[in-house]
Design an enzyme around this catalytic site. Structure first.
Site, PDB file in Angstrom:
ATOM      1  N   PHE A 164       1.019  -1.083  -0.027  1.00  0.00           N
ATOM      2  CA  PHE A 164       0.214   0.299  -0.181  1.00  0.00           C
ATOM      3  C   PHE A 164       0.653   1.208   0.418  1.00  0.00           C
ATOM      4  O   PHE A 164       0.448   1.753  -0.535  1.00  0.00           O
ATOM      5  CB  PHE A 164      -0.758   0.007   1.039  1.00  0.00           C
ATOM      6  CG  PHE A 164      -0.114  -0.352   2.207  1.00  0.00           C
ATOM      7  CD1 PHE A 164      -0.021   2.257   2.775  1.00  0.00           C
ATOM      8  CD2 PHE A 164       0.286  -0.722   3.312  1.00  0.00           C
ATOM      9  CE1 PHE A 164       0.435   1.960   3.981  1.00  0.00           C
ATOM     10  CE2 PHE A 164       1.080  -0.784   4.724  1.00  0.00           C
ATOM     11  CZ  PHE A 164       0.712   0.638   5.183  1.00  0.00           C
ATOM     12  N   LYS A 188      -1.516  -7.928  -8.808  1.00  0.00           N
ATOM     13  CA  LYS A 188      -2.256  -7.744  -7.652  1.00  0.00           C
ATOM     14  C   LYS A 188      -1.793  -6.624  -6.574  1.00  0.00           C
ATOM     15  O   LYS A 188      -0.845  -6.894  -5.749  1.00  0.00           O
ATOM     16  CB  LYS A 188      -2.216  -9.247  -6.342  1.00  0.00           C
ATOM     17  CG  LYS A 188      -3.503  -9.264  -6.299  1.00  0.00           C
ATOM     18  CD  LYS A 188      -3.997  -8.805  -5.118  1.00  0.00           C
ATOM     19  CE  LYS A 188      -3.277  -8.191  -3.233  1.00  0.00           C
ATOM     20  NZ  LYS A 188      -3.372  -7.492  -2.833  1.00  0.00           N
ATOM     21  N   SER A 241       5.749  -7.124   4.069  1.00  0.00           N
ATOM     22  CA  SER A 241       6.534  -7.708   5.125  1.00  0.00           C
ATOM     23  C   SER A 241       7.121  -8.001   5.200  1.00  0.00           C
ATOM     24  O   SER A 241       6.979  -8.840   4.486  1.00  0.00           O
ATOM     25  CB  SER A 241       4.790  -7.280   6.307  1.00  0.00           C
ATOM     26  OG  SER A 241       4.117  -8.101   6.269  1.00  0.00           O
ATOM     27  N   CYS A 296       9.637   1.511   3.514  1.00  0.00           N
ATOM     28  CA  CYS A 296      10.675   0.493   3.743  1.00  0.00           C
ATOM     29  C   CYS A 296      11.805   0.866   4.255  1.00  0.00           C
ATOM     30  O   CYS A 296      12.911   0.377   4.654  1.00  0.00           O
ATOM     31  CB  CYS A 296      10.253  -1.068   3.113  1.00  0.00           C
ATOM     32  SG  CYS A 296      11.361  -0.465   1.781  1.00  0.00           S
TER      33      CYS A 296
END
Length: 510
Positions: A164, A188, A241, A296
């Protein structure tokens, strides 16, 4: 203007827009009966409802890609390059439209969203050089009358599962090299902010990309597992993650796929006593709170060495009241909301936990969040954070910056090298010898010297070490080209028919 861009008017009018799949060059409404809400994080209002794909709908996208691949891979490199130049121009022309979608659904401020699109465009531009990137090698007369050459060929249908926090850039990091190499792609995207992917699909079609070469299916774990388990998908790229990255890698490779799965991070920024404190403080604020810390590569831990600590903390604290938090479409805003209410509450819980564990909360973002229904949290600064605390160990993924104090450079490096993550790291110093020693001995995939967020330019590759990466190859750049292709070596001989003969012996090269 494209259909997805019309969402601007609908969202502002308070309407909830249905967000469909994109299969074989057109919008396809979901038939699973499942969907999820999309919010404007700045207002808390629902702006969209995104269809969730079933296994059958993922298969439809894969079959469209499989059919398109047969002809796409035969297109000449010159024509493919010409198409990519058109793609580059269209995305450049519509960069504001993409950025606005990012702000409306992710929440990041518009200037940050524009920067995201620009970094994605760099990879598209890199892929405009595909004829050079796909060049093989040739050895004439490797043995008497025998030539040997190498080529790289596309894999077929490949998939991307994206997060996201960068809903335009990270997909560009995947689909651009994948398609340029001759593959067909099934994306996706995150169900939290899916509209950028739909605008991407429409722009690619407008540029002239053949139907089926790029497809988008939305959804949750059902769609993710369908991608990972589909027998016609040869490779999967993932960013997210670490627990999910590990799952994606193990599930995909168990099904015989090539997988690159980029995980989480706990990025450290080491500040030595000789550093320019003002420069380091500016960098820490920008790298810690930009995009509300939902990156990140965000700096989440400052490691202050020796007497640098007090001056650094004071300099950062002085800057924090000037950070304007607000709606990302407000040109005065420097930091927007977090992506969802649940994530905002989770990040806020770490502030309380840090205080309970003994950290000193200097600035509490819960107390400075703007009023209203948006998913806002102000900037938070914690001092005296130690490696035993959850606020040190966990990837918080929000505007929470921790400071750990150590006495020596060696202690600082040990903290980084003992951390399970190895995504990015930075050091601030005026000593070139120390900087060179640091880049040599630190265990991380991307290193910054007086640069807080060392995201590589497009002609290098992005990726971490340790639990920040599962797989052998980093994303985009030269390693991205390698990931989306497979090598083939051809050994050829064109003998004189008058001298040809049958030889049953083992092939000789001398």
């Amino acid at each position: 203007m494209t259909e997805v861009a019309d969402q601007f008017t609908d969202e502002q009018a308070g309407e909830v827009t249905r967000i469909t799949h994109w299969i074989d060059g057109k919008h396809v409404e979901g038939a699973s009966g499942r969907s999820g809400p999309v919010y404007n994080p700045a207002t808390g209002a629902q702006s969209g409802e995104v269809d969730f794909a079933s296994v059958e709908e993922v298969d439809a996208a894969v079959q469209a890609a499989k059919q398109a691949f047969a002809s796409w891979r035969t297109m000449s490199l010159s024509r493919r390059t010409e198409l990519f130049f058109r793609i580059r121009e269209l995305f450049h022309d519509h960069s504001d439209d993409l950025a606005r979608l990012l702000t409306l659904e992710h929440g990041k401020v518009f200037s940050d969203a524009k920067g995201e699109v620009a970094r994605g465009l760099e990879v598209i531009e890199f892929c405009c050089g595909m004829p050079e990137l796909l060049k093989g090698g040739y050895s004439e007369q490797a043995s008497t009358g025998i030539d040997v050459y190498s080529i790289r060929q596309p894999l077929g249908v490949v998939g991307g599962i994206t997060p996201f926090n960068f809903p335009a850039m990270v997909p560009m990091w995947m689909w651009a090299p994948a398609i340029a190499c001759g593959n067909a792609f099934v994306l996706k995207p995150s169900e939290k902010d899916p509209s950028a992917s739909m605008l991407t699909a429409e722009l690619l079609k407008e540029a002239g990309l053949p139907d089926g070469v790029f497809n988008v299916v939305h959804g949750d774990k059902v769609a993710v597992d369908a991608v990972l388990e589909h027998q016609d998908i040869a490779a999967v790229s993932f960013v997210g993650s670490t627990p999910i990255a590990r799952y994606v890698y193990e599930t995909g490779t168990a099904k015989g796929k090539r997988v690159q799965a980029l995980g989480g991070a706990k990025n450290h920024m080491i500040v030595l006593p000789d550093a320019d404190i003002d420069m380091a403080a500016d960098a820490a604020v920008s790298a810690g709170y930009g995009s509300a810390g939902e990156r990140c590569m965000a700096v989440s831990m400052l490691v202050a060495v020796g007497h640098a600590a007090d001056d650094l903390v004071a300099a950062i604290q002085e800057r924090l009241p000037k950070v304007k938090v607000g709606n990302g479409l407000d040109p005065d805003s420097e930091m927007g909301p977090l992506v969802t209410r649940e994530h905002r509450d989770k990040v806020a819980s770490y502030i309380a936990k840090g205080s309970e564990e003994g950290a000193k909360v200097i600035t509490d973002g819960r107390e400075t969040a703007p009023d209203g229904d948006g998913f806002f949290l102000g900037v938070t600064l914690m001092d005296e954070v130690t490696p035993e605390m959850d606020v040190y160990k966990d990837e918080i993924f929000g505007p929470v910056l921790g400071i750990t104090r150590v006495d020596t450079y060696e202690e600082a490096v040990r903290l980084v090298n003992e951390n399970p993550y190895g995504n990015g790291v930075a050091i601030f110093t005026r000593d070139g010898g120390v900087a060179r020693q640091f880049q040599f001995e630190v265990s991380a995939g991307m290193v910054g010297v007086n640069v807080p967020i060392p995201v590589p330019v497009a002609y290098y590759s992005f990726g971490g070490w340790k639990s920040s990466l599962f797989g052998d190859l980093h994303i985009y750049g030269p390693e991205g080209i390698q990931f989306y292709t497979q090598g083939k070596v051809v050994t050829s001989r064109w003998p004189d028919p008058a001298t040809s003969k049958v030889d049953l012996g083992f092939p000789q090269t001398r």
